[in-house]
Write an enzyme that holds these catalytic residues in place. Structure first.
Site, mmCIF file in Angstrom:
data_model
loop_
_atom_site.group_PDB
_atom_site.id
_atom_site.type_symbol
_atom_site.label_atom_id
_atom_site.label_comp_id
_atom_site.label_asym_id
_atom_site.label_seq_id
_atom_site.Cartn_x
_atom_site.Cartn_y
_atom_site.Cartn_z
ATOM 1 N N GLU A 54 0.830 -1.214 0.000
ATOM 2 C CA GLU A 54 0.000 0.000 0.000
ATOM 3 C C GLU A 54 0.859 1.257 0.000
ATOM 4 O O GLU A 54 2.086 1.201 0.136
ATOM 5 C CB GLU A 54 -0.946 -0.038 1.199
ATOM 6 C CG GLU A 54 -1.893 -1.227 1.103
ATOM 7 C CD GLU A 54 -3.007 -1.215 2.131
ATOM 8 O OE1 GLU A 54 -2.923 -0.467 3.132
ATOM 9 O OE2 GLU A 54 -3.981 -1.980 1.922
ATOM 10 N N CYS A 63 -1.693 -4.709 -5.726
ATOM 11 C CA CYS A 63 -2.232 -5.959 -5.168
ATOM 12 C C CYS A 63 -1.166 -7.055 -5.141
ATOM 13 O O CYS A 63 -0.225 -7.048 -5.946
ATOM 14 C CB CYS A 63 -3.391 -6.466 -6.014
ATOM 15 S SG CYS A 63 -4.862 -5.449 -5.965
ATOM 16 N N GLU A 65 -1.315 -10.118 -6.145
ATOM 17 C CA GLU A 65 -1.225 -10.907 -7.386
ATOM 18 C C GLU A 65 -0.285 -10.235 -8.380
ATOM 19 O O GLU A 65 0.517 -10.892 -9.047
ATOM 20 C CB GLU A 65 -2.607 -11.049 -8.035
ATOM 21 C CG GLU A 65 -3.625 -11.793 -7.194
ATOM 22 C CD GLU A 65 -4.417 -10.889 -6.256
ATOM 23 O OE1 GLU A 65 -3.862 -9.895 -5.742
ATOM 24 O OE2 GLU A 65 -5.595 -11.198 -6.029
ATOM 25 N N CYS A 96 -8.975 -9.315 -7.648
ATOM 26 C CA CYS A 96 -9.826 -8.221 -8.134
ATOM 27 C C CYS A 96 -9.826 -8.218 -9.659
ATOM 28 O O CYS A 96 -9.020 -8.908 -10.305
ATOM 29 C CB CYS A 96 -9.345 -6.878 -7.583
ATOM 30 S SG CYS A 96 -7.884 -6.234 -8.419
ATOM 31 N N CYS A 99 -6.494 -7.387 -11.430
ATOM 32 C CA CYS A 99 -5.521 -8.490 -11.361
ATOM 33 C C CYS A 99 -5.907 -9.619 -12.303
ATOM 34 O O CYS A 99 -5.039 -10.259 -12.895
ATOM 35 C CB CYS A 99 -5.384 -9.002 -9.933
ATOM 36 S SG CYS A 99 -4.493 -7.829 -8.899
HETATM 37 N N1 THU Z 1 -5.888 -6.485 -2.610
HETATM 38 C C1 THU Z 1 -5.025 -7.411 -3.147
HETATM 39 O O1 THU Z 1 -3.830 -7.450 -2.813
HETATM 40 N N2 THU Z 1 -5.529 -8.290 -4.054
HETATM 41 C C2 THU Z 1 -6.829 -8.333 -4.465
HETATM 42 O O2 THU Z 1 -7.156 -9.083 -5.378
HETATM 43 C C3 THU Z 1 -7.817 -7.492 -3.784
HETATM 44 C C4 THU Z 1 -7.271 -6.365 -2.977
HETATM 45 C C5 THU Z 1 -5.354 -5.531 -1.614
HETATM 46 C C6 THU Z 1 -5.225 -4.131 -2.099
HETATM 47 C C7 THU Z 1 -5.299 -3.346 -0.799
HETATM 48 O O3 THU Z 1 -4.006 -3.248 -0.239
HETATM 49 C C8 THU Z 1 -6.147 -4.206 0.114
HETATM 50 O O4 THU Z 1 -6.193 -5.489 -0.490
HETATM 51 C C9 THU Z 1 -7.560 -3.690 0.304
HETATM 52 O O5 THU Z 1 -8.178 -3.478 -0.911
#
Ligand code: THU
Length: 141
Positions: A54, A63, A65, A96, A99
């Site tokens: 983040e 993310c 992935e 998501c 990704c």
């Molecule tokens: N996030 C992921 O790492 N992968 C996903 O497929 C969904 C969301 C993370 C992004 C962010 O740091 C946190 O989850 C909340 O959205």
């Protein structure tokens, strides 16, 4: 005989979930506190991991992935058989939409192993999670 679930060996599934769980512990998620881990299996049998990263400028968050894919590409892997995604929720983790599109670039038919931190999981094809997707073939028409 090796137990196979939807084309991926049970042993590989367990290995990927284990690696994704380990990667998840290294997530940098001070804003959402939502930690995600991913582990991708390349055709040559290597495993590459990623966690979400983040940023104080929230939109720059990456993310897990996509970090895993970037890690794999950097180390010379290009084709993937499966990816495991893990986070702590009642339902098994799903990638998501953004990704899914990034994964599609490197294997539209790869298996997506959706897991919980408690080891519950389900296996689906990426093409089922992203039907009718856009890809590089389109650009070459
Ligand atoms: N996030 C992921 O790492 N992968 C996903 O497929 C969904 C969301 C993370 C992004 C962010 O740091 C946190 O989850 C909340 O959205």
């Amino acid at each position: 005989m090796k137990k196979v679930r939807k084309g991926v060996e049970e042993e590989q599934i367990r290995r990927l979930i284990g690696e994704a769980c380990k990667a998840r512990r290294r997530a940098y998620a001070p804003y959402s506190r939502f930690r995600v881990g991913a582990a991708v299996l390349s055709k040559d049998g290597r495993v590459f991991v990623g966690c979400n990263v983040e940023n104080a400028s929230y939109g720059l968050t990456v993310c897990a992935e996509r970090v895993a894919i970037g890690n794999a590409i950097t180390q010379g892997a290009r084709e993937f058989v499966a990816i495991a995604v893990v986070y702590s929720a009642r339902r098994e983790a799903v990638p998501c939409g953004a990704c899914r599109q990034v994964l599609r670039e490197f294997g539209g038919e790869m298996y997506v192993i959706s897991a919980t931190t408690r080891g519950k999981y389900r296996v689906r094809r990426l093409s089922d999670l992203l039907p009718g997707s856009f890809g590089g073939e389109e650009l070459r028409e």
